[in-house]
Structure formats: structure tokens, C-alpha cells
Design an enzyme around this catalytic site. Structure first.
Site, PDB file in Angstrom:
ATOM      1  N   ASP A 145      12.389  38.924  -7.232  1.00 34.14           N
ATOM      2  CA  ASP A 145      12.223  39.846  -6.107  1.00 34.14           C
ATOM      3  C   ASP A 145      10.990  39.414  -5.324  1.00 34.14           C
ATOM      4  O   ASP A 145       9.868  39.632  -5.764  1.00 34.14           O
ATOM      5  CB  ASP A 145      12.033  41.288  -6.598  1.00 34.14           C
ATOM      6  CG  ASP A 145      13.316  41.885  -7.178  1.00 34.14           C
ATOM      7  OD1 ASP A 145      14.146  41.119  -7.683  1.00 34.14           O
ATOM      8  OD2 ASP A 145      13.459  43.121  -7.146  1.00 34.14           O
ATOM      9  N   LYS A 208      16.343  43.806  -0.074  1.00 33.00           N
ATOM     10  CA  LYS A 208      15.814  44.979  -0.766  1.00 33.00           C
ATOM     11  C   LYS A 208      14.872  45.699   0.175  1.00 33.00           C
ATOM     12  O   LYS A 208      14.132  45.061   0.925  1.00 33.00           O
ATOM     13  CB  LYS A 208      15.096  44.493  -2.036  1.00 33.00           C
ATOM     14  CG  LYS A 208      14.330  45.540  -2.805  1.00 33.00           C
ATOM     15  CD  LYS A 208      13.803  44.946  -4.119  1.00 33.00           C
ATOM     16  CE  LYS A 208      12.797  45.857  -4.785  1.00 33.00           C
ATOM     17  NZ  LYS A 208      12.203  45.261  -6.007  1.00 33.00           N
ATOM     18  N   LYS A 244      19.719  46.217  -2.249  1.00 34.38           N
ATOM     19  CA  LYS A 244      18.963  46.993  -3.238  1.00 34.38           C
ATOM     20  C   LYS A 244      17.993  47.945  -2.565  1.00 34.38           C
ATOM     21  O   LYS A 244      16.920  47.546  -2.143  1.00 34.38           O
ATOM     22  CB  LYS A 244      18.206  46.046  -4.185  1.00 34.38           C
ATOM     23  CG  LYS A 244      17.315  46.775  -5.199  1.00 34.38           C
ATOM     24  CD  LYS A 244      16.674  45.811  -6.187  1.00 34.38           C
ATOM     25  CE  LYS A 244      15.637  46.533  -7.060  1.00 34.38           C
ATOM     26  NZ  LYS A 244      14.920  45.617  -7.963  1.00 34.38           N
TER      27      LYS A 244
END
Lengths: 308, 293
Positions: A145, A208, A244
Site C-alpha cells: 500500500d 485506495k 479499497k
């Protein structure tokens, strides 16, 4: 002088690239996702799907190996009283905790995601970010991430942001890359859309919303905007990108609203943890309490569930 | 010119707010002459759930507040009630009291609040103990609030019954969800307005109106309620509550007193919703001649 400016605006690539966002329209559409009536049976199924999409997260300065081990145990044993529960999708930790987490979940379906690139600020030179990422991968991370450089993005250096993501993607190799836009710092939905497009075209496997350190985080409006970017890209290329939302989704109701939105925009193909995740720490318990409420008929107390 | 009378809509009290019931339903209990008393919210299971969530949220800071400060706040309720005496008296008359009885009931309610306000910083000293043990430990027992308490207010009074069973609960640092009297609900809702304008933090007291029959079940099965105080006189309902309470071993207390008597208040109503924590602290002699303390 004036004509030059106008010309610059027109050739400015991003103005052509990303459509502008109608904020009022987004709000109206999002409001409608929240008013769907969901029957009990679908709700139970939805809750179980949502549970299976959670990236159980701990990203704090005070994280210790003990805390991470405890969280991994929770990921595998959400509520042992109930025999038929799915596990969560992944655990999400700092690079320094990846090895510990990996040892705990090895041999299970739970993946280890690691934040990297000087999370959460992203204020570090590129070579540090690459080493940060490489370290996490060497320690055993399945997913990365990364955060984008919001400062550069806001000062219009889109090429810089693009190249950085592409470089990190290259470092990742087969590991899936989630790109955190930190939408709370991007201020407008137009920027969110622009950043989504940059991330997707630069090679993100997932986009995300947030780090969880900045408010507001994953609002429905922001998630909607990003889902539309994914849809447009899919329509154009046939390539699926994951989504996400992270931060601020702490109730099962909100999780279900998100699932409704994903289903209606992107379709059933996205309703698995391969393409949709929730970044959350306290959501799991709320979902568990809801599931137990539906199965036992009585409202639950957090006293009987694990501590987050 | 004659004017159209405005029939008040009484709202419920959850977490320091006055929402309407999420169900949108209402009922209109009648006075003795068959005239409607007002539009009263017919609360649903979801309202009970919301109220319990609010009570749980408020529990931490209310229970940890200095006992003296809790006393000050309870006293403030009495002050505010004193200031709105007339409204309560007229509501009691509207619900069938004589003027004399109504005045007495309001006065007694105020006195009862003052009584429990006084106990706030005293019950601990009176009820806790230092225990003699046959080892070198300093052994002491102290009281801690049970948690979230569900209260089913007495059916036959509008104000004094509610005050009498609610005050000892919050006096001891618990938070509560109250189901008001079904047929005499006016004072309960107005009392919520009093609570809101005194210094009682939102969520410490939550007051719902509706039918006991519908709400008992949710309140007594809810796993996040730690005790039930039952002020009604329906033994069947009480039995059901006791059975439901088994789920998470809630404490259940049932009171059937004549609340209009001056002596229907006591310290032990506070200790009912308290847990006793005993601590063994390794130490030398306590109180002996060789004790250095």
C-alpha cells in the site's frame, strides 16, 4: 499574454484526460445508494462478504510485535463461537512488522499487506521509497500500500506523481500494488478523479482512498468518484482495477452501503476480496455483532467480542 | 375568537437529543374525560437499541466523574424541577390528579432528588469496607456501578415513581434507559426536558415512551444491558424479564412500593445497582500495635 494562458489551459493534459466531477450529482446518487432496502437474507450474506473483504489494520507508532501477533490471531479467529465465518482478506501493517505478521498467517488465505513509501506522509526521496518497498517485499509482504506525493500533486507536478507510482510498481513485481490517494488532502472531487486516473494509468492494481490518518477519509462521495474512474478505465481497456476505501468505515451499515454502490457501478465481478477491500480496524467487530444479532435475535454487547 | 388548541407532540430523549421515534408511530392516551393527552411517540425496538448505545457511550465518563460533582448535577435537576413546578402540576392534573395531590407529588419528587443528590458522595463511605483477613493483606471492598441499567417505570404514577427508581441508579454512576409509564407519560417527557437543561450529560438518562409489552423484550434480551429495574406490577411481565435476563446474567430488581410515602427512598436502592470489588493488597499489619501506618 492572455492568449498564452488560455492555450496553456487547453493543452494542459489533465484537463482533457479526466472529466470534471459534478459534486451535487455525486451527492444525490450516493444518497440513493443509502436508501436501498436490503432483506434480511441478503443482509446476512452481504455482511459475510464484507467481513471477507476487510484488511484488518494496525498502523500506529505504538505497534509492537505482540500487538501485531494478536491482530493476526484475530484475523484467523474472528469469533470462534460462530463456526461458519469467513476470515478477513488481509492484515495491514508497517514494513517493520511484516515478517512477524507473515509468520502468523503463513499457510492461510490471509495475506499480508504492508504500507510503504514513507507512509503516511510520503515525504521522502524516491530511492528511500523504493528501498522501503523492497524491504517490505523481502520481509514477505504479499501486497504493497503506497502513498502518493500529495504535495507534488497539488502543485501540479502530475508527471512526477505518475513516474513515482510506475517506479514503485516496477519494484513490486508480482506483488499487488495499492495506491493511496489520501483524498482528505486532495480537497476536491475533481482532484480525486485526476489522482485516480494517474494512479490507474501508472500501474496501480488497487486504488485506495486514505491512510486513515487524515479526516475526512473514505466518504461515499470519494469512493463513488474513484469507482467511476475504475469503471471508465474498464470500459476502455477491459482491465479490472481494485478499490479499497479505508478509514472511517466502522459500521456494518456503511459497509453494506458501499457494497451496494460497488455492485451497482461495477457489477458482481468486483464483489470479492480480490477486487474490493475495506481498510478498517473496528469494522470487523461491528459486522460480527450484526451477524450474531441476526442469528440469535438479540442485540449484542462488545463485552463478548475481542478487543480491537 | 376561538382558537384551535395545539396538541403537544411529546418526543423521546436519546443521547441528549429529542428525536421522534424512528418508526414514525405515535399514540394518544386519553384523560378521564376521554380527551387525548397529547401525541406520544410509540417507540420501537430500534429506539431501544439506539438508547442503549447512547447509554453505553455515556457510561465511561459518568461513572468516572467525581462523586461530589455527580451530587452537584443531581442537585441541579432538583433546582430545575423546582423552577418548572407549575408545568408538572398542570400535567399531573391533566392526567387525573387533584390539585393538592399534584402539588404534593411534585414537591416530593424534588425532595427525593435532593435526597439522592446528597447520597452521591456518601454511599461509598457507608457501604464499602476494610475487611479483616488472616494474611498480611490490606483487604478492602468498594462499590462500582453495574453499567447500563434498563428501567421500567411504575405504571400508576407519572412523575414520582419514575424519579424514585431512576435517581438511585444514576446517583451510583450508572447510565440508564427508561421506559415511561404507558398511560401517564407526560411528566416523563417533560422531565427529560428538565434533565436536558440541567447539567446531566447526554446519554446518562434516555427516556422512551411506548408500550411496555413491545419494549420489555428488547430491553431485557439486549446483551449490553447489565441490570433491569422493574417498577411495574405485572408479574407475568416480570417473569418474562427474569427469563430473558438469564442470557447475560443481568441483575433484575423489582420494586413495588408506595412511592408517595416519604420513606420509600433508601440507601439500599443505590447499592442494588452496584457491584462490589474486593482488592487484596499485600502489606504488613493494619491496625496492630506494630503497624507503621
Amino acid at each position: 499574454m492572455k492568449s498564452k494562458l488560455v492555450k496553456k489551459e487547453i493543452i494542459h493534459s489533465d484537463n482533457i484526460f479526466s472529466p470534471s466531477i459534478d459534486k451535487v450529482g455525486v451527492e444525490e446518487r450516493v444518497a440513493r445508494f443509502q436508501s436501498r432496502s436490503i432483506k434480511n437474507e441478503s443482509k446476512l450474506q452481504g455482511l459475510k462478504i464484507a467481513l471477507n473483504m476487510i484488511d484488518l489494520t494496525t498502523l500506529e507508532g505504538k505497534d509492537t510485535p505482540g500487538k501485531v501477533k494478536q491482530m493476526c490471531y484475530k484475523a484467523l479467529h474472528l469469533h470462534d463461537v460462530h463456526p461458519n465465518l469467513p476470515s478477513v482478506a488481509a492484515v495491514c501493517v508497517y514494513p517493520s512488522m511484516v515478517r512477524i505478521a507473515k509468520n502468523e498467517v503463513r499457510g492461510t488465505t490471509v495475506k499480508v499487506a504492508s504500507v510503504s513509501t514513507a507512509f503516511p506522509s510520503g515525504q521522502a526521496p524516491l530511492d528511500v521509497k523504493i528501498r522501503d518497498t523492497q524491504f517490505a517485499l523481502d520481509e514477505g509482504a504479499d501486497e504493497i500500500d503506497m502513498v502518493i506525493s500529495r504535495g507534488k500533486f497539488l502543485s501540479g507536478e502530475y508527471n512526477f506523481v505518475f513516474d513515482e507510482i510506475a517506479k514503485i510498481k516496477e519494484t513490486c513485481g508480482k506483488a499487488r500494488l495499492k495506491v493511496i490517494l489520501e483524498t482528505g488532502e486532495l480537497t476536491t472531487l475533481d482532484n480525486v478523479r485526476k489522482a485516480s486516473d494517474i494512479a490507474i494509468y501508472a500501474g496501480a492494481d488497487f486504488i485506495k482512498t486514505s491512510t486513515g490518518k487524515i479526516q475526512p477519509a473514505a466518504t461515499m462521495q470519494v469512493t463513488y468518484t474513484m469507482l467511476m474512474a475504475i469503471k471508465d478505465y474498464y470500459d476502455k481497456t477491459g482491465i479490472m482495477i481494485g478499490m479499497k476505501p479505508a478509514g472511517g468505515i466502522s459500521t456494518s451499515k456503511l459497509a453494506l452501503h458501499n457494497l451496494v454502490m460497488v455492485k451497482e457501478i461495477l457489477g458482481n465481478a468486483w464483489l470479492t476480496n480480490e477486487w474490493f477491500r475495506f481498510g478498517a480496524s473496528s469494522l470487523a467487530n461491528d459486522i460480527l455483532m450484526q451477524i450474531m444479532k441476526m442469528e440469535t435475535g438479540v442485540y449484542q454487547s462488545s463485552d463478548y467480542f475481542s478487543i480491537d | 375568537m376561538s382558537r384551535l388548541e395545539i396538541l403537544k407532540t411529546y418526543k423521546i430523549y436519546i443521547g441528549g437529543q429529542f428525536p421522534r421515534t424512528e418508526s414514525g408511530r405515535f399514540y394518544s392516551p386519553l384523560d378521564k374525560k376521554g380527551k387525548p393527552l397529547g401525541n406520544i411517540c410509540l417507540s420501537s425496538r430500534k429506539d431501544v437499541r439506539n438508547a442503549i448505545v447512547a447509554a453505553r457511550k455515556a457510561f465511561g465518563s459518568w461513572s468516572e466523574r467525581a462523586a461530589f460533582n455527580r451530587g452537584q448535577i443531581l442537585y441541579r435537576i432538583a433546582e430545575m424541577l423546582e423552577g418548572r413546578k407549575e408545568q408538572f402540576i398542570s400535567e399531573l392534573i391533566q392526567q387525573g390528579s387533584t390539585k393538592k395531590n399534584a402539588e404534593e407529588e411534585v414537591n416530593l419528587s424534588i425532595d427525593r432528588i435532593v435526597y439522592y443528590a446528597g447520597w452521591c458522595d456518601k454511599y461509598q463511605q457507608v457501604l464499602s469496607s476494610v475487611n479483616p483477613v488472616a494474611s498480611s493483606h490490606f483487604n478492602f471492598s468498594v462499590l462500582e456501578p453495574t453499567g447500563v441499567v434498563g428501567i421500567l417505570a411504575p405504571q400508576n404514577t407519572s412523575l414520582i415513581g419514575l424519579v424514585s427508581i431512576m435517581l438511585p441508579v444514576i446517583c451510583g454512576g450508572n447510565t440508564c434507559v427508561v421506559i415511561a409509564s404507558e398511560n401517564l407519560p407526560l411528566c416523563a417527557v417533560t422531565f427529560a426536558e428538565v434533565l436536558n437543561s440541567s447539567d446531566v450529560p447526554g446519554g446518562v438518562v434516555n427516556i422512551l415512551t411506548g408500550t411496555n409489552k413491545e419494549l420489555n423484550e428488547t430491553l431485557s434480551t439486549h446483551m449490553d444491558v447489565n441490570a433491569i429495574v422493574y417498577g411495574g406490577d405485572d408479574l407475568e411481565a416480570l417473569k418474562q424479564i427474569q427469563e430473558n435476563a438469564v442470557l447475560n446474567v443481568k441483575r433484575v430488581f423489582s420494586y413495588s412500593k408506595d412511592w408517595s410515602k416519604a420513606d420509600s427512598q433508601d440507601l439500599y436502592m443505590i447499592s442494588d445497582t452496584q457491584e462490589i470489588k474486593t482488592t487484596w493488597h499485600p502489606i504488613e499489619n493494619i491496625g496492630g500495635s506494630s503497624s507503621s501506618y
